[in-house]
Design a protein around this motif. Structure first.
Motif, PDB file in Angstrom:
ATOM      1  N   LYS A 212      23.064  -9.423   3.999  1.00 22.72           N
ATOM      2  CA  LYS A 212      21.819  -9.385   3.246  1.00 22.72           C
ATOM      3  C   LYS A 212      21.969 -10.135   1.927  1.00 22.72           C
ATOM      4  CE  LYS A 212      18.518  -6.687   5.131  1.00 22.72           C
ATOM      5  NZ  LYS A 212      17.064  -6.888   5.099  1.00 22.72           N
ATOM      6  N   VAL A 213      23.097  -9.922   1.251  1.00 21.53           N
ATOM      7  CA  VAL A 213      23.299 -10.505  -0.063  1.00 21.53           C
ATOM      8  C   VAL A 213      24.074 -11.811   0.059  1.00 21.53           C
ATOM      9  CG1 VAL A 213      24.241 -10.156  -2.366  1.00 21.53           C
ATOM     10  CG2 VAL A 213      23.286  -8.213  -1.113  1.00 21.53           C
TER      11      VAL A 213
ATOM     12  N   ASP B 233      26.489 -14.495  -1.031  1.00 20.93           N
ATOM     13  CA  ASP B 233      27.653 -14.445  -1.920  1.00 20.93           C
ATOM     14  C   ASP B 233      27.764 -15.760  -2.693  1.00 20.93           C
ATOM     15  OD1 ASP B 233      30.027 -13.975  -3.192  1.00 20.93           O
ATOM     16  OD2 ASP B 233      31.027 -13.140  -1.429  1.00 20.93           O
TER      17      ASP B 233
ATOM     18  N   TYR C 163      14.729  -6.498  -6.968  1.00 28.04           N
ATOM     19  CA  TYR C 163      15.806  -6.517  -5.994  1.00 28.04           C
ATOM     20  C   TYR C 163      15.769  -5.310  -5.063  1.00 28.04           C
ATOM     21  CZ  TYR C 163      20.528  -6.897  -4.116  1.00 28.04           C
ATOM     22  OH  TYR C 163      21.595  -7.003  -3.275  1.00 28.04           O
ATOM     23  N   GLU C 164      15.572  -4.136  -5.619  1.00 33.18           N
ATOM     24  CA  GLU C 164      15.611  -2.908  -4.826  1.00 33.18           C
ATOM     25  C   GLU C 164      14.550  -2.899  -3.739  1.00 33.18           C
ATOM     26  OE1 GLU C 164      15.560  -3.080  -8.073  1.00 33.18           O
ATOM     27  OE2 GLU C 164      17.599  -2.441  -8.595  1.00 33.18           O
TER      28      GLU C 164
ATOM     29  N   ILE D 133      15.266  -6.397  -1.081  1.00 30.65           N
ATOM     30  CA  ILE D 133      16.431  -6.359  -0.205  1.00 30.65           C
ATOM     31  C   ILE D 133      16.137  -5.607   1.085  1.00 30.65           C
ATOM     32  CG2 ILE D 133      17.455  -4.239  -1.112  1.00 30.65           C
ATOM     33  CD1 ILE D 133      19.298  -7.523  -0.209  1.00 30.65           C
TER      34      ILE D 133
ATOM     35  N   THR E 197      19.738 -13.673  -2.870  1.00 27.82           N
ATOM     36  CA  THR E 197      20.750 -13.794  -3.917  1.00 27.82           C
ATOM     37  C   THR E 197      20.755 -12.541  -4.781  1.00 27.82           C
ATOM     38  OG1 THR E 197      19.152 -14.926  -5.344  1.00 27.82           O
ATOM     39  CG2 THR E 197      20.635 -16.307  -4.033  1.00 27.82           C
ATOM     40  N   PRO E 198      21.905 -12.168  -5.325  1.00 31.32           N
ATOM     41  CA  PRO E 198      21.971 -11.001  -6.200  1.00 31.32           C
ATOM     42  C   PRO E 198      21.437 -11.322  -7.586  1.00 31.32           C
ATOM     43  CG  PRO E 198      24.112 -12.040  -6.094  1.00 31.32           C
ATOM     44  CD  PRO E 198      23.221 -12.800  -5.145  1.00 31.32           C
ATOM     45  N   ILE E 199      21.197 -10.298  -8.381  1.00 30.60           N
ATOM     46  CA  ILE E 199      20.765 -10.507  -9.763  1.00 30.60           C
ATOM     47  C   ILE E 199      21.952 -10.948 -10.603  1.00 30.60           C
ATOM     48  CG2 ILE E 199      19.798  -9.420 -11.821  1.00 30.60           C
ATOM     49  CD1 ILE E 199      18.273  -7.532  -9.988  1.00 30.60           C
ATOM     50  N   HIS E 200      23.008 -10.142 -10.615  1.00 30.27           N
ATOM     51  CA  HIS E 200      24.203 -10.494 -11.382  1.00 30.27           C
ATOM     52  C   HIS E 200      25.017 -11.507 -10.592  1.00 30.27           C
ATOM     53  CE1 HIS E 200      27.402 -10.062 -14.293  1.00 30.27           C
ATOM     54  NE2 HIS E 200      28.258  -9.868 -13.312  1.00 30.27           N
TER      55      HIS E 200
ATOM     56  N   GLY F 231      23.859 -14.491  -9.792  1.00 29.99           N
ATOM     57  CA  GLY F 231      22.917 -15.077  -8.851  1.00 29.99           C
ATOM     58  C   GLY F 231      23.100 -16.570  -8.715  1.00 29.99           C
TER      59      GLY F 231
END
Length: 340
Positions: A47-48, A50, A300-301, A304, A311-314, A316
């Motif tokens: 899902k995320v 990397d 994000y919550e 996802i 992409t993640p927040i931190h 990203g």
């Protein structure tokens, strides 16, 4: 929001004109064309996305290529950054980050600090000196500058073959021209976003894509043009678009540069969409190292739960944009010295 939307439509492009030729493979790095995809194969269904791992692999390849170039022709790529004033902690942090990134791959880093009250002509004089310096292959300045500056005039002052951030009007214009008239460099953040889609084998041709945010036409529109060149049906959504939620909900690919925390909510997202959140903003947070934390455009919550990849927040898109800056600097050095 009032009604305003820019739409691009094109037929699928051939592989020979894809802007991915600016990737590490195009630079002539030692890894094979599928090396990054192969390295990320175990992550492909995650899902995320990397981003850090991808950017790190690209940096390693760049480092190896810089070593090969130095051994072969005695040339080390150089990046110069002009920073006007020293009052903005965020700008200082970004410059330090660029310096550390250069050091990790072996690029020489030159920092030019000018007084807060420097005039436009004074800055252009320093840009000209760096343009003429053979040890400098990438010439950039840290924005935002003082309010009295016209950044467009400064970007015009950077030599086209040293415009590693891709902001010169020539390079921006070339992105929107017919295939075959390629820019010398592509802006780093949009290029990084497209490379992520390539590396994760995300289909682009024939897909519906939405780019959220123009960012003064130096980020949003270049991303739209890159997607168009890949054969996507692209819509650009900004603050004047009357139905942004509806348009975004139809998209297979969403790339956001708005810089508006949690703008994109669950109701905006199509089930299975791929989301690249490049609009992260720094918010003050005394409990975090450095006193800031990153907040994304996309909630994000909520996203996802629907996205097939995101992409993640931190950590990203930032690491990927930095990798593209290093890559463009290497590409500039190789061009100047006819090194293959």
């Amino acid at each position: 929001m009032s009604s305003s939307i820019i739409q691009f439509h094109s037929s699928p492009l051939t592989d020979t004109v894809r802007l991915s030729r600016h990737s590490p493979c195009f630079l002539g790095l030692r890894s094979s064309p599928s090396s990054h995809v192969a390295a990320m194969a175990t992550k492909a269904c995650a899902k995320v996305i990397d981003v850090k791992a991808v950017a790190m692999q690209i940096r390693q390849d760049i480092k190896a290529e810089i070593y090969r170039m130095k051994e072969a022709v005695g040339v080390t790529p150089g990046l110069a950054v002009i920073l006007v004033g020293d009052r903005n902690p965020i700008e200082n942090y970004i410059v330090r980050d660029k310096k550390r990134a250069c050091e990790t791959v072996g690029i020489n880093f030159l920092e030019v600090r000018l007084p807060e009250d420097s005039t436009e002509n004074e800055i252009l004089k320093h840009i000209s000196l760096l343009n003429d310096d053979p040890s400098v292959h990438g010439n950039v300045f840290q924005i935002p500058l003082s309010r009295h500056m016209k950044k467009e005039n400064l970007w015009k002052g950077v030599r086209i073959d040293k415009d590693v951030e891709g902001f010169h009007p020539f390079n921006i214009a070339r992105l929107g021209t017919p295939i075959g008239e390629e820019p010398r460099f592509v802006p780093c953040t949009p290029l990084g976003c497209i490379e992520l889609l390539h590396i994760y084998n995300v289909p682009i041709s024939g897909k519906r894509a939405v780019v959220i945010g123009r960012r003064n036409d130096f980020v949003g529109l270049p991303a739209a043009h890159l997607l168009q060149r890949e054969g996507a049906r692209v819509s650009v959504v900004d603050s004047k678009t009357s139905n942004p939620e509806e348009l975004t909900r139809q998209a297979d690919i969403v790339i956001s540069f708005a810089g508006r925390p949690n703008l994109v909510r669950r109701s905006w997202i199509k089930d299975g969409a791929v989301i690249i959140d490049a609009g992260a903003s720094l918010a003050k947070d005394p409990n975090r190292p450095g006193g800031f934390r990153w907040v994304g455009d996309v909630c994000y919550e909520e996203a996802i739960k629907l996205a097939s990849a995101m992409t993640p927040i931190h950590g990203g898109v930032g690491p990927m944009a930095m990798a593209m800056l290093l890559q463009n600097t290497l590409l500039s050095a190789k061009r100047m010295h006819n090194f293959e």
